[in-house]
Design an enzyme around this catalytic site. Structure first.
Site, short mmCIF file in Angstrom:
data_model
loop_
_atom_site.label_atom_id
_atom_site.label_comp_id
_atom_site.label_asym_id
_atom_site.label_seq_id
_atom_site.Cartn_x
_atom_site.Cartn_y
_atom_site.Cartn_z
N ASP A 1 0.90 -1.13 0.00
CA ASP A 1 0.00 0.00 0.00
C ASP A 1 0.95 1.19 0.00
O ASP A 1 1.58 1.48 1.02
CB ASP A 1 -0.87 -0.01 1.26
CG ASP A 1 -1.87 1.11 1.22
OD1 ASP A 1 -1.50 2.23 0.86
OD2 ASP A 1 -3.05 0.86 1.53
N HIS A 2 1.07 1.87 -1.14
CA HIS A 2 2.17 2.85 -1.23
C HIS A 2 1.99 4.02 -0.26
O HIS A 2 2.93 4.73 0.04
CB HIS A 2 2.38 3.32 -2.68
CG HIS A 2 1.39 4.35 -3.13
ND1 HIS A 2 0.16 4.03 -3.61
CD2 HIS A 2 1.44 5.70 -3.17
CE1 HIS A 2 -0.50 5.12 -3.92
NE2 HIS A 2 0.26 6.16 -3.66
N HIS B 1 -5.77 2.55 1.22
CA HIS B 1 -5.07 3.74 1.73
C HIS B 1 -5.77 4.37 2.94
O HIS B 1 -5.15 4.65 3.96
CB HIS B 1 -4.97 4.82 0.64
CG HIS B 1 -4.36 4.33 -0.64
ND1 HIS B 1 -3.35 3.40 -0.68
CD2 HIS B 1 -4.60 4.65 -1.94
CE1 HIS B 1 -3.02 3.17 -1.93
NE2 HIS B 1 -3.76 3.91 -2.71
C1 BG6 Z 1 -3.65 4.79 -6.22
C2 BG6 Z 1 -5.01 4.84 -6.85
O1 BG6 Z 1 -3.54 3.67 -5.37
O2 BG6 Z 1 -3.44 5.96 -5.46
C3 BG6 Z 1 -5.14 6.08 -7.73
O3 BG6 Z 1 -5.20 3.68 -7.63
C4 BG6 Z 1 -4.82 7.32 -6.94
O4 BG6 Z 1 -6.44 6.19 -8.27
C5 BG6 Z 1 -3.47 7.16 -6.23
O5 BG6 Z 1 -4.74 8.40 -7.86
C6 BG6 Z 1 -3.22 8.29 -5.29
O6 BG6 Z 1 -1.91 8.19 -4.84
P1 BG6 Z 1 -1.10 9.49 -4.41
O7 BG6 Z 1 0.20 8.96 -3.91
O8 BG6 Z 1 -0.99 10.36 -5.64
O9 BG6 Z 1 -1.94 10.13 -3.35
#
Ligand code: BG6
Length: 502
Positions: A188-189, A251
């Protein structure tokens, strides 16, 4: 108002990657590889955080040669002298995801490079593919013998992990057939973001907030993950996923668990995971009957963002003209345990909103008795502690002060710790995530039970949403460039509160 940093040497916990490795990226012609993975790897390479003995083997259906692959990637990084060195480590081998023969060819290519780069058979498989391909690829990796080598082997799976509870369980069983639990990295980045990692440090490396981190002092919590971008080129995936699968199941629930968890006895992956799972186990179910009161859904229609006209969701390329996929949701969630009983967590996320901002705000209770009520017409505003995850990463605390002068006037001021003012660079989430996979460190990865509990929580909502058409009246329109449907404002106002980020 800023923060003065006391001079002291930092306490560091992380080491560079020491072992040689091969990184095999499935879905290497896709956006994630170009925009996130390769730039992140190049950055850690520039900082000498990986050894010289490594290579990256990209694979996908696209028929690139290694030269073409390098050229395409060059468009996404600053190509300096170090890039010339780095790109010698990049290769490409096309594959047909369902054809075992092509996996055997891939294995041969892998072995050849392993010899050249002397990577000792250490293999990291990274699945940067749409979720519907994940199961087939895992199976083929297992059956073709790709996962057999004399070194370590690890596999990284991107979210969404499964599509619902049964598919998440199925995927896990499949992974466990070929990999041990410690070889599986569920990404989960958001957990790789500096500011997200700092929530735990803030809570458990400081003593002043934890005693008041509970229902006695906190009125409510808000989590907003707002994006100004639309669905971009991902309609094929997004049409089926929608906002709940895309942002909430992973997230947003992860952020919530970091705010709500009990302190683990030690800063250790297994113990942290366990505490997070306990939060998920305590989530109060949102039943079908609760849905109208506890949720609001929306879909964007055309509007203006940053002075530019943008189309509505149904006019995006690849989206059905009668689509009912929600691109916005606001939820009220309760955690049924001693610490959080009765404290609502308001969660909100959407695409094509006014601006990009991800924030967690902790809203403390108002003073129990105002001694100023005889002289002040307004109520005293409560303190708010804010974790600004992105952009302008910061931790802020609001409080009341007197405006200097002969009259008694209050104002709200903010004490602000800005990461960018204090620190030279903020590494990208994927840098940390990749480093940890390469070191075999599970701290910021999600465990299977956490994944399943999160799916369980969203199952009634997803059942309702997946029915789509019949329940159209629940998906409200909102104009692109606003904060979502007016119903979402009303949703929180009903409780006598308002959204913090505006
Ligand atoms: C991803 C989603 O996991 O996270 C995307 O699939 C979203 O739809 C993105 O835009 C948002 O990531 P960040 O790091 O730009 O907040």
């Amino acid at each position: 108002m800023g923060i003065k940093r006391k001079k002291q040497s930092p306490v560091c916990l992380l080491e560079p990657v020491s072992e040689p490795f091969a990184l095999v990226i499935f879905g290497a012609s896709g956006d994630l590889t170009k925009r996130k993975l390769i730039p992140a790897l190049f950055n850690i390479y520039k900082e000498s955080l990986v050894p010289e003995r490594f290579f990256i083997l990209g694979t996908a259906r696209t028929e690139y040669s290694s030269i073409e692959f390098r050229d395409i990637l060059s468009e996404h990084v600053t190509t300096d002298a170090l890039w010339q060195n780095f790109k010698r480590h990049l290769f490409f081998q096309p594959i047909d995801y369902n054809d075992r023969i092509t996996y055997i060819t891939l294995r041969k290519t892998l072995k050849r490079h392993e010899k050249t780069f002397q990577t000792k058979g250490n293999r990291l498989f990274y699945l940067a593919v749409p979720p519907q391909l994940t199961e087939d690829i895992v199976k083929m990796i297992g059956e073709s013998g790709l996962a057999e080598s004399e070194g370590w082997k690890r596999i990284v799976v991107e979210k969404p992990f499964g599509w619902d509870l049964p598919s998440a369980k199925r995927l896990n069983e499949l992974l466990q057939r070929y990999f041990k639990e410690e070889e599986i990295f569920r990404i989960d980045h958001y957990l790789g973001k500096e500011t997200v990692q700092d929530i735990l440090l803030f809570r458990f490396a400081n003593s002043i907030f934890e005693p008041i981190w509970n229902r006695n002092f906190i009125d409510h919590v808000q989590i907003t993950a707002s994006e100004s971008i639309g669905v971009e080129k991902r309609a094929g995936y997004y049409e089926k996923a929608g906002i709940i699968r895309d942002m909430f199941q992973n997230h947003i629930l992860q952020l919530m668990s970091l705010i709500a968890m009990e302190p683990p006895a030690l800063f250790e992956p297994a113990r942290i995971r366990e505490e997070k799972v306990k939060v998920f186990r305590s989530l109060r179910e949102i039943t079908r009957a609760d849905i109208p009161e506890y949720t609001v859904f929306g879909q964007y229609i055309e509007g203006v963002i940053d002075g530019q006209k943008v189309v509505g969701y149904r006019d995006e390329e690849g989206v059905r003209k009668d689509s009912h996929t929600p691109t916005f949701a606001a939820l009220k969630v309760f955690i049924d345990n001693w610490r959080w009983q009765g404290v609502p967590f308001y969660l909100r996320s959407g695409k094509r909103l006014k601006r990009r901002v991800t924030e967690v705000s902790i809203h403390f209770k108002t003073v129990p008795h105002s001694i100023f009520k005889n002289v002040l017409s307004e109520e005293i505003k409560p303190n708010v502690l804010v974790f600004r995850i992105q952009p302008d990463e910061a931790i802020e605390l609001t409080f009341q002060t007197k405006i200097p002068g002969t009259t008694l006037c209050f104002r709200e001021v903010t004490m602000n710790f800005s990461y960018r003012q204090q620190d030279h660079s903020m590494p990208e989430a994927y840098e940390r995530v990749l480093m940890d996979c390469l070191r075999g460190d599970h701290l910021i990865f999600v465990g299977q039970e956490g994944v399943e509990k999160a799916w369980e929580f969203f199952t009634p909502i997803l059942k309702f949403l997946d029915k789509g058409k019949k329940l159209i009246f629940h998906i409200n329109d909102y104009r692109a460039g606003t904060w979502g449907p007016p119903e979402a404002e009303e949703f929180i106002r009903r409780d006598g509160r308002q959204w913090w980020v505006r």
